[in-house]
Design a protein around this motif. Structure first.
Motif, PDB file in Angstrom:
ATOM      1  N   PRO A  81      -9.143  35.905 -19.530  1.00  0.00           N
ATOM      2  CA  PRO A  81      -9.855  36.076 -21.070  1.00  0.00           C
ATOM      3  C   PRO A  81      -9.474  37.255 -21.692  1.00  0.00           C
ATOM      4  O   PRO A  81      -9.001  37.547 -22.973  1.00  0.00           O
ATOM      5  CB  PRO A  81     -11.216  35.997 -21.028  1.00  0.00           C
ATOM      6  N   VAL A  84      -5.566  37.000 -22.538  1.00  0.00           N
ATOM      7  CA  VAL A  84      -5.530  36.314 -23.901  1.00  0.00           C
ATOM      8  C   VAL A  84      -5.923  37.121 -25.246  1.00  0.00           C
ATOM      9  O   VAL A  84      -4.991  37.237 -25.989  1.00  0.00           O
ATOM     10  CB  VAL A  84      -6.198  34.940 -23.664  1.00  0.00           C
ATOM     11  N   PHE A 104      -3.519  30.169 -27.108  1.00  0.00           N
ATOM     12  CA  PHE A 104      -5.026  30.002 -27.179  1.00  0.00           C
ATOM     13  C   PHE A 104      -5.212  28.656 -26.411  1.00  0.00           C
ATOM     14  O   PHE A 104      -6.191  28.468 -25.392  1.00  0.00           O
ATOM     15  CB  PHE A 104      -5.405  29.937 -28.600  1.00  0.00           C
ATOM     16  N   ALA A 108      -7.085  27.778 -22.788  1.00  0.00           N
ATOM     17  CA  ALA A 108      -8.204  26.944 -22.376  1.00  0.00           C
ATOM     18  C   ALA A 108      -8.109  25.805 -21.503  1.00  0.00           C
ATOM     19  O   ALA A 108      -9.175  25.494 -20.885  1.00  0.00           O
ATOM     20  CB  ALA A 108      -8.573  26.576 -23.946  1.00  0.00           C
ATOM     21  N   HIS A 115     -12.647  31.084 -23.039  1.00  0.00           N
ATOM     22  CA  HIS A 115     -12.420  31.941 -23.818  1.00  0.00           C
ATOM     23  C   HIS A 115     -13.690  32.873 -24.221  1.00  0.00           C
ATOM     24  O   HIS A 115     -15.014  32.518 -24.299  1.00  0.00           O
ATOM     25  CB  HIS A 115     -12.136  31.453 -25.397  1.00  0.00           C
ATOM     26  N   SER A 116     -13.449  34.208 -24.437  1.00  0.00           N
ATOM     27  CA  SER A 116     -14.439  35.068 -24.963  1.00  0.00           C
ATOM     28  C   SER A 116     -14.463  35.333 -26.308  1.00  0.00           C
ATOM     29  O   SER A 116     -13.532  34.742 -26.951  1.00  0.00           O
ATOM     30  CB  SER A 116     -13.810  36.654 -24.357  1.00  0.00           C
ATOM     31  N   SER A 119     -11.564  36.664 -28.051  1.00  0.00           N
ATOM     32  CA  SER A 119     -10.315  35.857 -28.092  1.00  0.00           C
ATOM     33  C   SER A 119     -10.209  35.118 -29.479  1.00  0.00           C
ATOM     34  O   SER A 119      -9.477  34.980 -30.313  1.00  0.00           O
ATOM     35  CB  SER A 119     -10.325  34.870 -26.978  1.00  0.00           C
ATOM     36  N   TYR A 120     -11.495  34.470 -29.631  1.00  0.00           N
ATOM     37  CA  TYR A 120     -11.612  33.907 -30.894  1.00  0.00           C
ATOM     38  C   TYR A 120     -11.498  34.729 -32.224  1.00  0.00           C
ATOM     39  O   TYR A 120     -10.836  34.300 -33.047  1.00  0.00           O
ATOM     40  CB  TYR A 120     -13.092  33.303 -31.115  1.00  0.00           C
TER      41      TYR A 120
END
Length: 626
Positions: A81, A84, A104, A108, A115-116, A119-120
Motif C-alpha cells: 500500500p 502504491v 490502483f 487492489a 488500499h490505504s 492511496s485514495y
C-alpha cells in the motif's frame, strides 16, 4: 557460465515438476531502508529501484495493467500500500491518469492487499489535476465511501475537500463534510473555502452563498470567519451565474467586513467586465488597484489596454502601456497589435509605425494580425503604395496573408478610385483559394458604384447572392445609392422593397440614402410614406426631415424644400426651429441671399404663427410669393 546455470535452475524450479511450489511473492516498498545508517536525510528518502522501473513501465505502456501483471509475476513481487501511494504521488505519473487508475486497480487485485487512505487521496489529487477525470474520480470516491474502516485525519480531509471541489463532485464533497464530523475533524477556514469552491464549480451558487453567510454570522460553531479567498470564490460564482450585481455588492461589502480585496478579486472582476464590453469598468478597477497599492498583474494591464483600444482611446492606452513598461511588466504580441490596430483605425500612421519598430526592438516578431492591422491602417489613409509594399513583404517572408489583407487593400483601392487594382486583387484572392466574405464583396461593389460602373456592381451583387454570401443592410445601401446616382430610381426603389421582403432591417443611414434619392427625384410623398412604415420596425431616423430638406436646399430646389416642409406640417408634425436656420444657411451658401434674408425676417419658425392663444398655420411656400 555460473549465472546461466543459476538462471536455468530457476526456470526449472518455476516451470518444472508439478510437485515444486512457486516461492511466495515479496512485498516491495517505495524507498530504500536506510534507518541503520548514521547519516541520512529522512526528508529526502532514496527511492527504491522498483519504484522507478514500475513508473517507467506505466508511463511507456499502452496496456499498463497487463504489463504490470506480467512484470510482477516475472520478478515475484507484490506492491505494498505504501508503494502504491508513493507511485501515485510521483510527478511522472501526473500526465498519465489512465496509467494511474490501472496501477490502483491492479494493486487492489493482489491477494491480501487493502488500499490505504493515502492511496485514495493521492489518486484523487492526480485525477483532479488531469481533467476531464470526474467519472473515474466518482468511482474512486464510491469505493472510499464503502470503507468504514478508514478514519479521516485533518490533513486527509483537507486534501479530499480540495480534490473534490476542483472536480465539482458535490455529493461526494458533502459526504466528506459529514464524514469529517463523524471522525471528529473540526472544519478549518480552508475546509469551508473548499466546500464553497466545490459548490460554485458545480453551479450551486445559492448553497455556497448560505455557507458564506454562516461564516459571516459567526454561527459556524468553529469560530471561522471568511477571508479574501471566501469572497473571491463567491464573486467568481456570481459572475459565472451571470449575477453581476450580486458580485459587485459582495465586492463593495468586503472592506466593510474588514477584508481587503486582493489582485485575484480585481482580476476576476476585470475579466468579467472585459468579456461583456464594460471597458470603462475595467479602467475604474485598475485605478482603484493603483490607489490601494494592490499589485497589478501583467494580464490586468493587457485587458485594460485592449479595452481602451476597443474604445478608440489609443493615446490613453499608450500612456498605460508606458507605465506598464516602467514597472517591469513585459508586453506581448497581442498588446502591441491592439495598440497598432487602434492607432491605425484613427489614421495615425506615424504612431502605428513607431509601435511596430518598438515591438521588434523588444524582441517580438510581428505576426499576420499585426501586419494585417498595418496594411489596413495604410489602406484607410489612402497610402496604397506603402500598403502594397508591406503586403508584398509579408508574401516574400512567409507571413500568412489571409483574406483580411485582401479586403483592406480592395477597400483602400476603391476609396482612391483605383478600380482596376481593386478588381485585380479580388481575382487574385479567389485564385489563392480565399472565399470572399460580405465585407470583401461590399468593398468591391462600393468601388464599382463610386466609379459609376453600376452594371458591374449589380453583377457582383447578384453573384454574391448566388454564392450564398450574406447580403447585409450595408450591401443594399451601397447599391441603392449607386442606382439613384445613375438615375435608376425605380430599380433603387425595387431593391429597397426586396431588402424589406428578405427581413433585413433598414438603418437610419440606409433610409437617408433612399429618402435623399426620392426627394431629388421629386417623390416626397413616397419618402414620407416609407418613413411612416419604419416606425413599427423600430427604426426612427431622428434627422430624416432635416436631411431631406437640407439636400433639396443644397441642390437649389428651394420650392421643393418648402413643399416638403409644408407636407410635414400637414401630417401633424412640428418642424424644428433648427430647420429654419438650416434653410437660411443653405440659401446663403447657394448664393440666394435675398430669399435667405426674407426667411430671416419672416414669422415662419416651426410651421405656425401664434397670435395670443390662437395658432395660425403658416406655409413655407408663402416665402416664394413674399
Amino acid at each position: 557460465m555460473l549465472i546461466n546455470r543459476i538462471h536455468r535452475s530457476l526456470l526449472h524450479y518455476l516451470t518444472g515438476s508439478s510437485h515444486l511450489r512457486t516461492p511466495p511473492r515479496e512485498w516491495i516498498e517505495p524507498y530504500i531502508d536506510i534507518s541503520d545508517l548514521a547519516h541520512h536525510s529522512p526528508r529526502d528518502p532514496q527511492p527504491s529501484p522498483w519504484l522507478l522501473r514500475i513508473l517507467s513501465l506505466l508511463v511507456s505502456s499502452s496496456t499498463p495493467e497487463p504489463d504490470l501483471r506480467s512484470f510482477c509475476g516475472s520478478f515475484l513481487i507484490r506492491l505494498s500500500p505504501c508503494f502504491v501511494a508513493a507511485a501515485l504521488r510521483h510527478p511522472s505519473l501526473l500526465p498519465h491518469p489512465a496509467a494511474a487508475v490501472a496501477l490502483f486497480r491492479f494493486a487492489a487485485a493482489q491477494p491480501s492487499f487493502v488500499h490505504s487512505l493515502d492511496s485514495y487521496i493521492s489518486l484523487l489529487h492526480l485525477l483532479s489535476s488531469s481533467p476531464p477525470s470526474a467519472a473515474n474520480a466518482r468511482l474512486i470516491v464510491a469505493e472510499l465511501i464503502e470503507r468504514d474502516d478508514l478514519i479521516l485525519t485533518p490533513a486527509a480531509a483537507g486534501s479530499l475537500l480540495r480534490c473534490l471541489a476542483s472536480l465539482g463532485l458535490v455529493e461526494e464533497l458533502l459526504w466528506t463534510w459529514r464524514r469529517m464530523k463523524e471522525c471528529g475533524v473540526e472544519p478549518s477556514l480552508t475546509s469551508y473555502n473548499c466546500l464553497m469552491d466545490g459548490l460554485v464549480n458545480s453551479g450551486f451558487v445559492d448553497s455556497a452563498e448560505k455557507v458564506l453567510e454562516v461564516m459571516e454570522s459567526g454561527n459556524s460553531g468553529d469560530g471561522v470567519r471568511p477571508d479574501v479567498i471566501s469572497y473571491n470564490t463567491m464573486i467568481k460564482g456570481y459572475l459565472k451565474a451571470g449575477r453581476n450585481d450580486k458580485a459587485a455588492a459582495r465586492f463593495r461589502e468586503m472592506s466593510a467586513k474588514g477584508v481587503d480585496p486582493d489582485k485575484v478579486t480585481y482580476m476576476t472582476l476585470i475579466q468579467c467586465h472585459y468579456a461583456e464590453g464594460g471597458f470603462y469598468d475595467c479602467l475604474s478597477l485598475y485605478h482603484e488597484m493603483e490607489e490601494k497599492g494592490v499589485e497589478v498583474p501583467p494580464h490586468a494591464y493587457s485587458l485594460v489596454i485592449s479595452g481602451l483600444c476597443k474604445e478608440s482611446r489609443p493615446f490613453d492606452a499608450r500612456m498605460l502601456f508606458d507605465k506598464m513598461s516602467e514597472r517591469g511588466c513585459r508586453a506581448n504580441v497581442a498588446i502591441y497589435t491592439a495598440l497598432i490596430d487602434s492607432f491605425a483605425k484613427i489614421g495615425d500612421e506615424e504612431q502605428a509605425m513607431r509601435l511596430l519598430q518598438e515591438m521588434k526592438d523588444d524582441g517580438f516578431k510581428p505576426d499576420e494580425v499585426t501586419y494585417g492591422a498595418l496594411v489596413n491602417c495604410l489602406s484607410k489613409a489612402g497610402k496604397m503604395d506603402k500598403a502594397m509594399e508591406w503586403f508584398e513583404f509579408c508574401k516574400a517572408n512567409g507571413i500568412v496573408v489571409n483574406s483580411i489583407f485582401y479586403c483592406s487593400l480592395i477597400d483602400g483601392f476603391g476609396k482612391v478610385g483605383m478600380v482596376d487594382e481593386a478588381e485585380g486583387l479580388f481575382s487574385e484572392m479567389e485564385v489563392k483559394g480565399f472565399v470572399p466574405d460580405s465585407y470583401c464583396y461590399n468593398a468591391l461593389i462600393d468601388t464599382f458604384a463610386k466609379a459609376g460602373r453600376i452594371d458591374d456592381a449589380r453583377s457582383m451583387f447578384e453573384r454574391m447572392e448566388r454564392e450564398g454570401c450574406d447580403q447585409t443592410v450595408y450591401t443594399y445601401t451601397i447599391m441603392i445609392d449607386g442606382l439613384f446616382k445613375k438615375h435608376k430610381n425605380e430599380d433603387a426603389l425595387k431593391l429597397w422593397c426586396r431588402m424589406i421582403d428578405k427581413g433585413i432591417t433598414p438603418t437610419p443611414a440606409s433610409f437617408r440614402v433612399l429618402s435623399i434619392g426620392l426627394c431629388l427625384s421629386g417623390k416626397f410623398n413616397r419618402a414620407m410614406k416609407i418613413l411612416d412604415e419604419l416606425a413599427p420596425m423600430g427604426v426612427v431616423p431622428e434627422n430624416a426631415h432635416e436631411d431631406m430638406i437640407k439636400v433639396l436646399c443644397k441642390a437649389g430646389r428651394i420650392e421643393h424644400a418648402c413643399k416638403l416642409a409644408d407636407e410635414i406640417v400637414d401630417k401633424g408634425r412640428e418642424i424644428p426651429a433648427k430647420v429654419r436656420t438650416m434653410m437660411i444657411n443653405a440659401l446663403r451658401k447657394a448664393g440666394n441671399a435675398e430669399l435667405a434674408i426674407r426667411l430671416v425676417h419672416s414669422k415662419i419658425g416651426i410651421g405656425y404663427d401664434r397670435v395670443g392663444s390662437i395658432k395660425r398655420r403658416v406655409k413655407f411656400v408663402t416665402l416664394l410669393s413674399l
